[in-house]
Design a protein around this motif. Structure first.
Motif, PDB file in Angstrom:
ATOM      1  N   UNK A 180     113.226 -61.251   8.887  1.00 42.00           N
ATOM      2  CA  UNK A 180     114.469 -60.475   8.912  1.00 42.00           C
ATOM      3  C   UNK A 180     115.113 -60.518  10.295  1.00 42.00           C
ATOM      4  N   UNK A 181     114.296 -60.454  11.334  1.00 38.52           N
ATOM      5  CA  UNK A 181     114.833 -60.532  12.699  1.00 38.52           C
ATOM      6  C   UNK A 181     115.536 -61.875  12.896  1.00 38.52           C
ATOM      7  N   UNK A 182     114.934 -62.897  12.360  1.00 39.41           N
ATOM      8  CA  UNK A 182     115.540 -64.217  12.505  1.00 39.41           C
ATOM      9  C   UNK A 182     116.875 -64.268  11.776  1.00 39.41           C
ATOM     10  N   UNK A 183     116.921 -63.637  10.609  1.00 38.35           N
ATOM     11  CA  UNK A 183     118.192 -63.566   9.880  1.00 38.35           C
ATOM     12  C   UNK A 183     119.246 -62.844  10.719  1.00 38.35           C
ATOM     13  N   UNK A 184     118.822 -61.764  11.390  1.00 36.49           N
ATOM     14  CA  UNK A 184     119.757 -61.020  12.250  1.00 36.49           C
ATOM     15  C   UNK A 184     120.202 -61.900  13.429  1.00 36.49           C
ATOM     16  N   UNK A 185     119.269 -62.722  13.916  1.00 36.97           N
ATOM     17  CA  UNK A 185     119.517 -63.466  15.158  1.00 36.97           C
ATOM     18  C   UNK A 185     120.364 -64.715  14.965  1.00 36.97           C
ATOM     19  N   UNK A 186     120.406 -65.216  13.734  1.00 41.27           N
ATOM     20  CA  UNK A 186     121.073 -66.505  13.521  1.00 41.27           C
ATOM     21  C   UNK A 186     122.494 -66.515  14.084  1.00 41.27           C
ATOM     22  N   UNK A 187     123.263 -65.464  13.783  1.00 41.32           N
ATOM     23  CA  UNK A 187     124.645 -65.421  14.257  1.00 41.32           C
ATOM     24  C   UNK A 187     124.737 -65.308  15.769  1.00 41.32           C
ATOM     25  N   UNK A 188     123.718 -64.706  16.379  1.00 38.24           N
ATOM     26  CA  UNK A 188     123.823 -64.391  17.803  1.00 38.24           C
ATOM     27  C   UNK A 188     123.413 -65.588  18.673  1.00 38.24           C
ATOM     28  N   UNK A 189     122.177 -66.048  18.511  1.00 38.48           N
ATOM     29  CA  UNK A 189     121.733 -67.147  19.366  1.00 38.48           C
ATOM     30  C   UNK A 189     121.436 -68.427  18.584  1.00 38.48           C
ATOM     31  N   UNK A 190     121.475 -68.346  17.243  1.00 35.84           N
ATOM     32  CA  UNK A 190     121.200 -69.536  16.448  1.00 35.84           C
ATOM     33  C   UNK A 190     119.726 -69.763  16.255  1.00 35.84           C
ATOM     34  N   UNK A 191     119.381 -70.553  15.236  1.00 33.98           N
ATOM     35  CA  UNK A 191     117.971 -70.678  14.880  1.00 33.98           C
ATOM     36  C   UNK A 191     117.161 -71.447  15.919  1.00 33.98           C
ATOM     37  N   UNK A 192     117.794 -72.301  16.693  1.00 32.33           N
ATOM     38  CA  UNK A 192     117.013 -73.087  17.649  1.00 32.33           C
ATOM     39  C   UNK A 192     116.597 -72.264  18.868  1.00 32.33           C
ATOM     40  N   UNK A 193     117.269 -71.151  19.071  1.00 29.94           N
ATOM     41  CA  UNK A 193     116.980 -70.371  20.279  1.00 29.94           C
ATOM     42  C   UNK A 193     116.412 -68.983  19.980  1.00 29.94           C
ATOM     43  N   UNK A 194     116.174 -68.714  18.683  1.00 31.18           N
ATOM     44  CA  UNK A 194     115.690 -67.381  18.311  1.00 31.18           C
ATOM     45  C   UNK A 194     114.376 -67.037  19.009  1.00 31.18           C
ATOM     46  N   UNK A 195     113.446 -67.981  18.988  1.00 37.64           N
ATOM     47  CA  UNK A 195     112.113 -67.705  19.541  1.00 37.64           C
ATOM     48  C   UNK A 195     112.196 -67.251  20.984  1.00 37.64           C
ATOM     49  N   UNK A 196     113.159 -67.835  21.707  1.00 42.30           N
ATOM     50  CA  UNK A 196     113.323 -67.474  23.115  1.00 42.30           C
ATOM     51  C   UNK A 196     113.549 -65.972  23.258  1.00 42.30           C
ATOM     52  N   UNK A 197     114.380 -65.431  22.395  1.00 41.61           N
ATOM     53  CA  UNK A 197     114.682 -64.004  22.513  1.00 41.61           C
ATOM     54  C   UNK A 197     113.536 -63.127  22.031  1.00 41.61           C
ATOM     55  N   UNK A 198     112.655 -63.721  21.230  1.00 40.23           N
ATOM     56  CA  UNK A 198     111.463 -62.968  20.824  1.00 40.23           C
ATOM     57  C   UNK A 198     110.472 -62.876  21.989  1.00 40.23           C
ATOM     58  N   UNK A 199     110.189 -64.024  22.592  1.00 38.93           N
ATOM     59  CA  UNK A 199     109.049 -64.030  23.514  1.00 38.93           C
ATOM     60  C   UNK A 199     109.404 -63.865  24.987  1.00 38.93           C
ATOM     61  N   UNK A 200     110.590 -64.303  25.408  1.00 42.21           N
ATOM     62  CA  UNK A 200     110.874 -64.240  26.850  1.00 42.21           C
ATOM     63  C   UNK A 200     110.947 -62.804  27.376  1.00 42.21           C
ATOM     64  N   UNK A 201     111.686 -61.901  26.709  1.00 38.12           N
ATOM     65  CA  UNK A 201     111.691 -60.531  27.250  1.00 38.12           C
ATOM     66  C   UNK A 201     110.299 -59.901  27.264  1.00 38.12           C
TER      67      UNK A 201
END
Lengths: 264, 294
Positions: A180-201
């Protein structure tokens, strides 16, 4: 401030509010590659949703479930390690997603592939924003309920099981939340960069915290700073928003590493 | 029936075609200290994991008392470095899962830590603890659950003699203070005997079971541990009277057919004080050392 900027900022914050807390668990449980695979598969989910005219979040979640089940089955055979299997599933899903998208495009569907791959935060409208926040509330509510067992499982699965934690059930629910988080994130950072926002912070926060709760809160702060900073630098210098959000998060991460070096 | 906290009946368990447990039955009574001994690969860990519900036996029955709360102390625990976790967080975790959101009060946590002399670790990071400290924290964590049964996996592993003695004192203390039964796994023979009500000697099947003094004379036991006993049996039991070989031991058909091969070796007459135990072990170590190096 222009209204579209406010909407974009609120969308980014929505993502930060869910990506950071779930990202902490992803980091604790070494699931970064799994998150990446889920994200890559999300393109297929979106494409199928468009083809079947349903909400993207449903398609993404369904694909997430399929993927996790497939991974579980393949892991039972034990002769290939999980990272190999994830590498296979990840790129298979992405490739099938790209094929389905191109078939849809050939049939006259208008799909902006780049928007899905790299996000298009400035194009988010009010309705989408409402959906995003509905998703955020749901995700955070479930996350809060599961908090104790998620931490227990991250510390030690066996002890968690003995304490009566429904380990398999809760791991599965967590996987759904991640989809679900990935679904939320698609519009914001796109699927190729989602993981970055999960793990970097989450990874950046580690240095400054002493307890799981602190890590969640500090990582949310970092994620919001990254989203805000990334969005405004995107407007300032006319660069794509998704990547600049991730770059901003990375800057925070490397700053925290430098701090660590200077501390030692 | 209800006097037993936990009963396991006719447990069979095999993995990859290899029999690990064959027809194993054990009973754990209230406030009893039981030690499970046996050589490597005897199925001790599998049995414990089956009792804990982590593994499923191929056949047999596990009957726990209603709402039996089990505290478990694993041999060791590896907590990922990336996980920020203080001793306090770790201790309250299981309680929060068990008792819902109203978490334990600080007093409970402090009391549990004090009981094990590790109050100073309250806010320490889990990853920075020494092996002995981790074990005490694990013990404190198990006790906070207020268990009726405490299961310890190889609690003495990797400890020196002093550490082991302290540990067994702690275990006695726990039984008295918390009124719980204790099931320990061990392949340390020396000090086990002193702290235990009942020994179960396991080698795929239950070889023999009973009071330490009786078990230590049981032929199956001697067959399994004969060589190890040579140097150490001197303080494991009294032997100043004639003995019925089987004593109170529950007989299995297998045991009846055994030879009483090492019999003479274990005839000794007294339980030495602690310093003698140390001397005996040091002596044995030295001997081994000399043997190794000619």
């Amino acid at each position: 401030m222009d209204e579209f900027v406010v909407t974009a900022l609120l969308a980014g914050i929505a993502l930060a509010l869910v990506a950071a807390p779930l990202g902490c668990v992803v980091v604790w449980r070494r699931m970064a590659y799994f998150g990446d695979t889920l994200a890559h598969a999300a393109l297929l989910g979106v494409a199928l949703s468009i083809a079947m005219q349903m909400l993207p979040i449903i398609g993404v979640t369904l694909i997430g479930i399929t993927l996790a089940s497939l991974l579980y089955l393949l892991e039972q055979q034990r002769d290939l390690s999980t990272d190999t299997l994830l590498g296979i599933l990840s790129h298979t899903a992405l490739a099938i997603g790209l094929v389905v998208v191109s078939v849809l495009q050939a049939n006259g569907q208008v799909i902006n592939l780049m928007a899905y791959l790299f996000g298009d935060i400035l194009a988010i409208d009010k309705t989408e924003l409402w959906w995003m926040y509905a998703g955020v509330v749901l995700i955070l509510a479930v996350y809060y309920r599961l908090w104790s067992s998620l931490v227990s499982i991250s510390v030690n699965e066996e002890l968690a099981r003995i304490d009566g934690v429904k380990v398999d059930r809760d791991k599965f629910i967590f996987m759904l939340l991640l989809a679900m988080v990935i679904a939320v994130a698609i519009n914001v950072v796109g699927i190729l960069l989602v993981t970055a926002l999960l793990i970097i912070p989450a990874a950046s926060a580690r240095l400054f915290v002493h307890s799981p709760q602190q890590m969640v809160f500090i990582s949310i702060v970092f994620a919001i700073v990254a989203v805000t900073g990334g969005l405004f630098s995107s407007l300032q210098w006319d660069i794509p928003a998704g990547p600049s959000i991730v770059v901003m998060a990375s800057l925070l991460f490397f700053a925290s590493r430098l701090l660590r070096i200077s501390r030692d | 029936m209800s006097t037993f906290l936990l009963q396991a009946e006719h447990i069979n368990f095999s993995r990859k075609g290899k029999t690990i447990l064959h027809d194993v039955s054990i009973q754990i009574a209230e406030q009893e200290i039981i030690t499970l001994i046996g050589p490597n690969g005897a199925g001790k860990t599998s049995l414990i994991r089956i009792l804990l519900g982590l593994l499923k036996a191929d056949s047999g029955r596990i009957q726990p008392q209603k709402k039996l709360r089990i505290g478990y102390v694993p041999q060791k625990i590896v907590i990922p470095q990336v996980m920020p976790l203080r001793v306090y967080d770790f201790l309250t975790l299981s309680a929060r899962v068990l008792f819902g959101s109203n978490k334990l009060s600080d007093e409970h946590v402090h009391a549990a830590l004090k009981e094990l002399d590790i109050d100073y670790l309250y806010a320490a990071a889990m990853q920075g603890l020494s092996g002995g400290e981790v074990q005490r924290v694990l013990l404190a964590r198990a006790l906070l659950k207020q268990p009726k049964l405490l299961i310890l996996d190889e609690p003495a592993a990797g400890m020196d003699v002093i550490g082991q003695q302290t540990l067994y004192k702690t275990i006695q203390m726990i039984r008295q203070q918390h009124h719980c039964s204790i099931l320990m796994v061990s392949h340390d023979l020396h000090l086990v005997m002193a702290a235990t009500d009942k020994v179960i000697c396991l080698n795929t099947h239950v070889c023999c079971t009973g009071h330490p003094d009786d078990v230590s004379e049981h032929p199956e036991y001697i067959k399994l541990f004969g060589s190890a006993l040579d140097g150490l049996a001197l303080y494991s039991h009294h032997h100043d009277h004639e003995h019925d070989i089987h004593g109170n031991v529950i007989e299995s058909e297998h045991c009846l057919s055994c030879e009483y091969n090492n019999g003479e070796k274990i005839v000794h007459s007294h339980r030495p004080v602690n310093s003698e135990i140390k001397t005996a072990i040091v002596h044995q170590h030295q001997q081994q050392h000399e043997d190794d190096h000619g």
